[in-house]
Design a protein around this motif. Sequence first.
Motif, PDB file in Angstrom:
ATOM      1  N   GLY A  13       0.831  -1.204   0.000  1.00 43.82           N
ATOM      2  CA  GLY A  13       0.000   0.000   0.000  1.00 43.82           C
ATOM      3  C   GLY A  13       0.861   1.247   0.000  1.00 43.82           C
ATOM      4  N   ALA A  14       1.949   1.210  -0.783  1.00 46.22           N
ATOM      5  CA  ALA A  14       2.993   2.240  -0.689  1.00 46.22           C
ATOM      6  C   ALA A  14       2.723   3.496  -1.500  1.00 46.22           C
ATOM      7  CB  ALA A  14       4.335   1.647  -1.125  1.00 46.22           C
ATOM      8  N   ALA A  15       1.741   3.462  -2.393  1.00 44.49           N
ATOM      9  CA  ALA A  15       1.594   4.565  -3.343  1.00 44.49           C
ATOM     10  C   ALA A  15       0.979   5.823  -2.756  1.00 44.49           C
ATOM     11  CB  ALA A  15       0.780   4.105  -4.551  1.00 44.49           C
ATOM     12  N   GLY A  16       0.372   5.726  -1.577  1.00 47.72           N
ATOM     13  CA  GLY A  16      -0.263   6.902  -1.005  1.00 47.72           C
ATOM     14  C   GLY A  16      -0.401   6.793   0.500  1.00 47.72           C
ATOM     15  N   GLY A  17      -0.766   7.902   1.134  1.00 46.76           N
ATOM     16  CA  GLY A  17      -1.063   7.904   2.554  1.00 46.76           C
ATOM     17  C   GLY A  17       0.076   7.408   3.423  1.00 46.76           C
ATOM     18  N   LEU A  22       5.834   6.173   4.856  1.00 44.63           N
ATOM     19  CA  LEU A  22       6.831   5.195   5.296  1.00 44.63           C
ATOM     20  C   LEU A  22       7.940   5.040   4.260  1.00 44.63           C
ATOM     21  CD1 LEU A  22       4.434   2.445   6.701  1.00 44.63           C
ATOM     22  CD2 LEU A  22       6.029   3.823   8.051  1.00 44.63           C
ATOM     23  N   ALA A  23       7.551   5.000   2.984  1.00 50.11           N
ATOM     24  CA  ALA A  23       8.540   4.846   1.915  1.00 50.11           C
ATOM     25  C   ALA A  23       9.487   6.044   1.865  1.00 50.11           C
ATOM     26  CB  ALA A  23       7.840   4.658   0.576  1.00 50.11           C
ATOM     27  N   VAL A  34      11.406  -2.111  -1.252  1.00 49.04           N
ATOM     28  CA  VAL A  34      10.608  -2.950  -2.137  1.00 49.04           C
ATOM     29  C   VAL A  34       9.154  -2.540  -1.895  1.00 49.04           C
ATOM     30  CG1 VAL A  34      10.001  -5.289  -2.831  1.00 49.04           C
ATOM     31  CG2 VAL A  34      12.274  -4.818  -1.870  1.00 49.04           C
ATOM     32  N   LEU A  35       8.567  -1.882  -2.884  1.00 47.52           N
ATOM     33  CA  LEU A  35       7.258  -1.271  -2.713  1.00 47.52           C
ATOM     34  C   LEU A  35       6.199  -1.975  -3.557  1.00 47.52           C
ATOM     35  CD1 LEU A  35       8.330   2.479  -2.978  1.00 47.52           C
ATOM     36  CD2 LEU A  35       8.343   0.998  -0.957  1.00 47.52           C
ATOM     37  N   SER A  36       4.974  -2.031  -3.016  1.00 47.91           N
ATOM     38  CA  SER A  36       3.868  -2.586  -3.805  1.00 47.91           C
ATOM     39  C   SER A  36       2.605  -1.778  -3.585  1.00 47.91           C
ATOM     40  CB  SER A  36       3.627  -4.058  -3.446  1.00 47.91           C
ATOM     41  OG  SER A  36       2.863  -4.163  -2.262  1.00 47.91           O
ATOM     42  N   ASP A  37       1.731  -1.844  -4.557  1.00 49.62           N
ATOM     43  CA  ASP A  37       0.424  -1.207  -4.494  1.00 49.62           C
ATOM     44  C   ASP A  37      -0.393  -1.750  -5.662  1.00 49.62           C
ATOM     45  OD1 ASP A  37      -0.552   1.550  -2.877  1.00 49.62           O
ATOM     46  OD2 ASP A  37      -1.703   1.092  -4.684  1.00 49.62           O
TER      47      ASP A  37
END
Length: 271
Positions: A13-17, A22-23, A34-37
Amino acid sequence: MVIEQGQVAVITGAAGGIGRGLAEEAGARGLRLVLSDVDGQRLAVLVEELQGRGVEVTSLVADVGDMQQVDALRDLAVQRFGGVDLVFNNAGVIQTGFSWEIAADRWQRLLDINLGGVINGIRSFMPLLLGQQRPAQVVNTASLAGLVCSPMLGPYTVSKQAVVALSETLHYELATIQSQVRVAVLCPGPVASDIMTSNSVVGGATQQLDSLLDTSIRQGMDPRELACEVFAGIAEGRFWLLPHKNFKPALERRLCSILDETNPVFQMAEA
């Protein structure tokens, strides 16, 4: 856990909020990401921004409700960086409405993401973290709704209270085996995001609530500020990450109601 440059953090859930906060904070601390959304477009924008700041980052468009996709995220982390030090099970959506009026597929979808995503994250990453035989950290994003209840938020509240229960259970399990892996549960109040865009309107009864929630959330704590508190909590070894303190009287009333066996009475949270 000591946070050091070069450690690897996985964030869903890295793309927002909260996830974006956190990212950004993890990247600023020199962590590899390592990011996902599910939102590939916004995820790509974030990755480009972070790379422009010199952050080592890779990403995967993934639905955390799907175990195979979470496994693919884990495999990407290992292939790219050789291991994982921090896992943020953060992806989440919201749904308002009378519990009996919310469609079955909306109930299930929310549970798949908010709770299933955490379950999948634990099942996928925990064997890896334990096998590395070094300190590691899992942070599960719940909510104040994981500790107190309110009307018109049935699916969200159910999922977040389950995340708290699962996290506490995991804490005890890791202590039992004297593991170096630690778990924390994040229970924030309003944090600036557009999570309400994931809400599906159910009848007209929640229109005022939806508007109030959207305003409250968009005007909430800055995600980067929240991230700083999260990393401080990790460094201090805290299980409970509670950035908003004003909810505690409501939690105390709930606990007293349980202990005194009195019927619960809903009150709006204090400002």
